[in-house]
Design a protein around this motif. Structure first.
Motif, short mmCIF file in Angstrom:
data_model
loop_
_atom_site.label_atom_id
_atom_site.label_comp_id
_atom_site.label_asym_id
_atom_site.label_seq_id
_atom_site.Cartn_x
_atom_site.Cartn_y
_atom_site.Cartn_z
N GLY A 123 1.61 -4.48 -8.73
CA GLY A 123 0.83 -3.86 -10.08
C GLY A 123 -0.61 -3.84 -10.18
N LYS A 124 -1.40 -4.92 -9.56
CA LYS A 124 -2.72 -5.25 -9.40
C LYS A 124 -3.15 -4.09 -8.53
N LEU A 125 -2.42 -3.68 -7.22
CA LEU A 125 -3.19 -2.61 -6.48
C LEU A 125 -2.99 -1.35 -7.20
N LEU A 126 -1.99 -1.02 -7.55
CA LEU A 126 -1.63 0.19 -8.16
C LEU A 126 -2.89 0.43 -9.26
N LYS A 127 -3.00 -0.54 -10.20
CA LYS A 127 -4.02 -0.05 -11.32
C LYS A 127 -5.53 -0.21 -10.66
N GLU A 128 -5.81 -1.17 -9.53
CA GLU A 128 -6.95 -0.68 -8.98
C GLU A 128 -7.28 0.64 -8.33
N LYS A 129 -6.09 1.22 -7.72
CA LYS A 129 -6.17 2.45 -7.04
C LYS A 129 -6.44 3.37 -8.11
N ARG A 130 -5.61 3.30 -9.42
CA ARG A 130 -5.84 4.37 -10.42
C ARG A 130 -7.11 4.47 -10.95
N GLU A 131 -7.84 3.14 -11.10
CA GLU A 131 -9.03 2.95 -11.86
C GLU A 131 -10.21 3.69 -10.71
N GLU A 132 -9.99 3.38 -9.52
CA GLU A 132 -10.63 3.98 -8.49
C GLU A 132 -11.08 5.28 -8.47
N LYS A 133 -9.56 6.02 -8.55
CA LYS A 133 -9.69 7.55 -8.91
C LYS A 133 -10.20 7.88 -10.20
N GLY A 134 -10.61 7.18 -10.99
CA GLY A 134 -11.10 7.54 -12.34
C GLY A 134 -9.98 8.17 -13.38
N SER B 152 17.02 -0.07 -11.74
CA SER B 152 16.51 -0.26 -10.63
C SER B 152 16.04 1.18 -9.63
N PHE B 153 17.13 2.08 -10.04
CA PHE B 153 16.88 3.19 -9.16
C PHE B 153 15.59 4.34 -9.66
N TYR B 154 15.71 4.11 -11.13
CA TYR B 154 14.52 4.88 -11.89
C TYR B 154 13.25 3.99 -11.61
N ALA B 155 13.29 2.64 -11.54
CA ALA B 155 12.20 1.73 -11.00
C ALA B 155 11.39 2.28 -9.73
N ARG B 156 12.34 2.61 -8.89
CA ARG B 156 11.62 2.97 -7.44
C ARG B 156 11.26 4.09 -7.45
N ALA B 157 11.95 5.08 -8.15
CA ALA B 157 11.46 6.46 -8.31
C ALA B 157 10.20 6.53 -9.00
N PHE B 158 10.06 5.80 -10.16
CA PHE B 158 8.42 5.80 -10.95
C PHE B 158 7.60 5.40 -9.94
N ILE B 159 7.99 4.30 -9.31
CA ILE B 159 6.81 3.67 -8.52
C ILE B 159 6.46 4.72 -7.02
N LYS B 160 7.43 5.36 -6.70
CA LYS B 160 7.11 6.32 -5.58
C LYS B 160 6.28 7.50 -6.30
N ASN B 161 6.37 7.89 -7.40
CA ASN B 161 5.57 8.99 -8.08
C ASN B 161 4.01 8.18 -8.35
N VAL C 230 -1.89 8.53 -6.98
CA VAL C 230 -3.14 7.89 -6.84
C VAL C 230 -3.49 7.84 -5.06
N GLY C 231 -2.70 8.53 -4.57
CA GLY C 231 -3.16 8.82 -3.01
C GLY C 231 -2.36 7.66 -2.04
#
Length: 290
Positions: free
Chosen positions: A5-16, A47-56, A61-62
């Protein structure tokens, strides 16, 4: 907050990107995006939707989701049995396609045979008819006819020559007519305020915008009435073209300018602020009154 979660948030904020912009790009509700960043997977539908949401999320965010799934497999919920969709067996589809082709061939064969028969009948009738040109051929032996034809030939040649001269003179007059010079469009920068830069487009009624993505990038397009022409994430290698000639003002919301190129009426557009300094940029194009 989990490591993922920390990695994803940092990457989102990095892309503005804000959570609202990410919600628009991924079509995932904001509360689910917050739950992913905070590691509260029990909030998600399963769990299926959790994995799909994380993939999207990763694609928006690249990040390469396959690498993320491998490195953080201990955090990501294990996938339950995925929903299946019943499909018609392939063998049945193939048999259906063959039967349709066979039925079409059956319908075409009688038509082709009838057409061939008609051509043969016309050929036979043409061969059996008497030569209607015999009388005309015998009449050509008369000296009087030959004399009349010889007298008429010079007149026809003179008339034809005169007509050709008139046509050539008309072509020369048309070619000498001056051609109007086409005006070239001008795109003038007016101001830049934060992420928003405004331009003035003159000397053209056309406004065609072409967007090409070299990587994942959110793109939004609206006119002066807030009508949306595009509101989605572009994938790597994707190209989209929009004819916005009817709009008076167009706003291009580019989430990742470093991987998104723009053409205005076929001409390459240069971002007002380098992508290394500002990734998220908004371009406003106003058509000047002619």
């Amino acid at each position: 907050m989990t490591e993922l979660g920390k990695l994803l948030k940092e990457k989102r904020e990095e892309k503005g990107m804000s959570l609202e912009e990410l919600q628009t790009a991924t079509k995932i509700q904001k509360r689910y995006l917050v739950a992913i960043e905070e590691g509260k997977y029990e909030v998600l539908p399963g769990s299926f939707y959790a994995r799909a949401f994380i993939k999207n999320y990763c694609e928006a965010v690249g990040l390469h989701y396959e690498t993320i799934f491998d490195e953080y497999s201990h955090e990501i919920p294990k996938s339950a049995k995925e929903p299946t969709t019943e499909f018609e067996p392939r063998s049945k589809r193939e048999r259906s396609g063959v039967s349709e082709d066979h039925s079409l061939l059956k319908r075409l064969i009688p038509i082709i045979l009838i057409g061939v028969l008609i051509v043969v009948i016309l050929f036979v009738v043409w061969k059996l008819l008497p030569d209607g040109n015999d009388q005309a051929k015998s009449g050509n032996d008369s000296p009087g006819v030959l004399l009349d034809e010889d007298e008429n030939k010079p007149q026809k040649k003179e008339g034809t020559k005169k007509e050709k001269e008139d046509v050539s003179e008309e072509k020369e007059e048309k070619s000498e007519a001056p051609k109007e010079e086409e005006k070239q469009q001008t795109l003038t920068k007016l101001e830049t305020i934060g992420k928003v830069t405004t331009y003035d487009l003159k000397d053209t009624d056309k406004l065609v915008v072409e967007l090409s993505a070299k990587g994942p990038s959110y793109v939004g397009i609206q006119d002066e009435t807030t009508k949306s022409y595009f509101d989605n994430q572009m994938k790597e290698g994707q190209t989209e073209t929009f004819d916005l000639s009817s709009a008076k003002e167009v706003t291009l919301n580019i989430g990742a300018s470093h991987v998104t190129s723009i053409k205005i009426n076929g001409e390459a557009f240069t971002y007002p602020v380098p992508a290394t300094e500002l990734i998220h940029q908004k371009i406003v194009i106003r058509k000047a009154q002619q």
